[in-house]
Design an enzyme around this catalytic site. Structure first.
Site, short mmCIF file in Angstrom:
data_model
loop_
_atom_site.label_atom_id
_atom_site.label_comp_id
_atom_site.label_asym_id
_atom_site.label_seq_id
_atom_site.Cartn_x
_atom_site.Cartn_y
_atom_site.Cartn_z
N LYS A 73 -9.92 29.04 53.59
CA LYS A 73 -9.48 27.64 53.72
C LYS A 73 -9.91 27.07 55.07
O LYS A 73 -10.40 25.94 55.15
CB LYS A 73 -7.94 27.57 53.58
CG LYS A 73 -7.49 27.69 52.14
CD LYS A 73 -6.00 27.96 51.98
CE LYS A 73 -5.71 28.18 50.49
NZ LYS A 73 -4.42 28.81 50.21
N GLN A 114 1.17 29.26 52.87
CA GLN A 114 0.58 30.23 51.93
C GLN A 114 1.68 31.01 51.21
O GLN A 114 2.61 31.51 51.85
CB GLN A 114 -0.36 31.17 52.71
CG GLN A 114 -1.14 32.13 51.85
CD GLN A 114 -2.17 31.45 50.94
OE1 GLN A 114 -2.70 30.39 51.27
NE2 GLN A 114 -2.45 32.06 49.81
N ASP A 174 -0.27 20.90 48.55
CA ASP A 174 -0.12 21.89 47.48
C ASP A 174 0.52 21.26 46.24
O ASP A 174 0.54 21.88 45.18
CB ASP A 174 0.83 23.00 47.97
CG ASP A 174 0.15 24.35 48.09
OD1 ASP A 174 -0.97 24.50 47.55
OD2 ASP A 174 0.74 25.23 48.70
N1 GUN Z 1 -1.22 31.48 46.95
C1 GUN Z 1 -2.10 31.58 45.92
N2 GUN Z 1 -2.51 30.36 45.53
C2 GUN Z 1 -1.88 29.47 46.31
C3 GUN Z 1 -1.89 28.05 46.39
O1 GUN Z 1 -2.57 27.34 45.64
N3 GUN Z 1 -1.08 27.51 47.34
C4 GUN Z 1 -0.30 28.27 48.15
N4 GUN Z 1 0.46 27.63 49.03
N5 GUN Z 1 -0.27 29.58 48.12
C5 GUN Z 1 -1.05 30.18 47.20
#
Ligand code: GUN
Length: 294
Positions: A54, A98, A121
């Site tokens: 990211k 996350q 998100d």
């Molecule tokens: N963990 C796996 N996929 C995601 C996601 O799309 N967002 C977040 N915050 N955590 C994740």
């Protein structure tokens, strides 16, 4: 004829390039640099890989990237204080915590602390509710990516029979809403559903998001259907290492389907690209600018 492979790598890279173009324009015309803050709690290796990716892709798109790594045993109040600080920070337009969080933290409380305007998100109840109500909202990134991949095959999803296997807050549930907003006819299937194969048999669009390796079999699939595999499962491989497999038995399903996403190289590629889209959209909305062209 084997199914057409939907190349998430290419589609995600085109999307990232479009985001980067819009970021350049927004900076030039409005002096605005969109910023994304990612918060990682603990040291889960898979989460570390996602967070690094990211960060790299956010910077490559010309956005500001802020990373916070907190210890596994962080007090919930300290995490909430960081989120409150990021909510106030004018350089931050998107906040992502996350997941999964360590068991000592209450995920819902943490998500609910994020300013809905910065909730890239799409997990805050404000955004989930708006999505369910059919209003404009920040939508979760993986489901958004699934829709974009589907639209690379079908310009319109109107009237198509779609089945979503899995009902998580992160993928299954928001995907159902996005498909409804596209005027698809939607079936929600999950671990308690009976006769899954029969439910799948009439689906033009199959979304597998259950986290069970190769669960969806070739004889479940309507010939010519489009199959989107959200699963990322690590399995031991013959050489003693691990390999990634999806929730779909790729080889047998690709003999029947019309189009299919591979794992890796399918949906996974889209999630971060859609996160960049959401950050750009959030930045424009917060600054009262018109919606960007992506
Ligand atoms: N963990 C796996 N996929 C995601 C996601 O799309 N967002 C977040 N915050 N955590 C994740």
């Amino acid at each position: 004829m084997p199914a057409r492979i939907i190349d998430g790598k290419i589609i995600a890279s085109e999307l990232r390039a479009r985001v980067a173009g819009e970021v350049t324009r927004v900076r030039r015309e409005h002096g605005l640099t969109p910023g994304l803050a990612v918060v990682l709690v603990g040291s889960d290796p898979a989460s570390q890989v996602y967070v690094r990716s990211k960060h790299k892709q956010t910077e490559a798109a010309g956005m500001a990237s802020f990373q916070y790594v907190l210890p596994e045993d962080v007090a919930q109040d300290d995490l909430l204080a960081l989120i409150a600080k990021l909510n106030r920070d004018p350089a931050v337009h998107g906040i992502l915590v996350q997941l999964p969080l360590p068991k000592s933290l209450h995920t819902e409380t943490v998500i609910n602390a994020i300013d809905p305007a910065k909730d890239v998100d799409g997990l805050h109840p404000h955004n989930a509710g708006r999505l369910a109500g059919g209003s404009a909202a920040l939508s979760p990134c993986t489901p958004l990516g699934c829709i974009i991949l589907t639209k690379s095959v079908h310009a319109s999803l109107e009237g198509m029979n779609a089945i979503v296997i899995g009902r998580s807050n992160l993928v299954g549930r928001p995907l159902l809403q996005l498909l409804l907003n596209e005027n698809a006819t939607v079936t929600s299937a999950h671990s308690r559903s009976r006769e899954l194969a029969k439910l799948c048999a009439r689906a033009d669009l199959v979304y597998a998001a259950v986290g069970r390796p190769e669960m969806v079999r070739g004889d479940w699939i309507k010939p010519g259907a489009t199959v989107i595999d959200v699963g990322i499962n690590r399995q031991p491989s013959a050489d003693g290492k691990t390999k990634l497999v999806g929730d779909v038995a790729f080889t047998e399903v690709s003999d029947v389907a019309g189009a299919i996403t591979p794992v890796p190289g399918g949906v996974g590629q889209m999630t971060v690209a859609c996160l960049l889209v959401n950050t750009l959209r959030a930045a424009c909305a917060i600054h009262g600018l018109p919606k960007p062209a992506v």
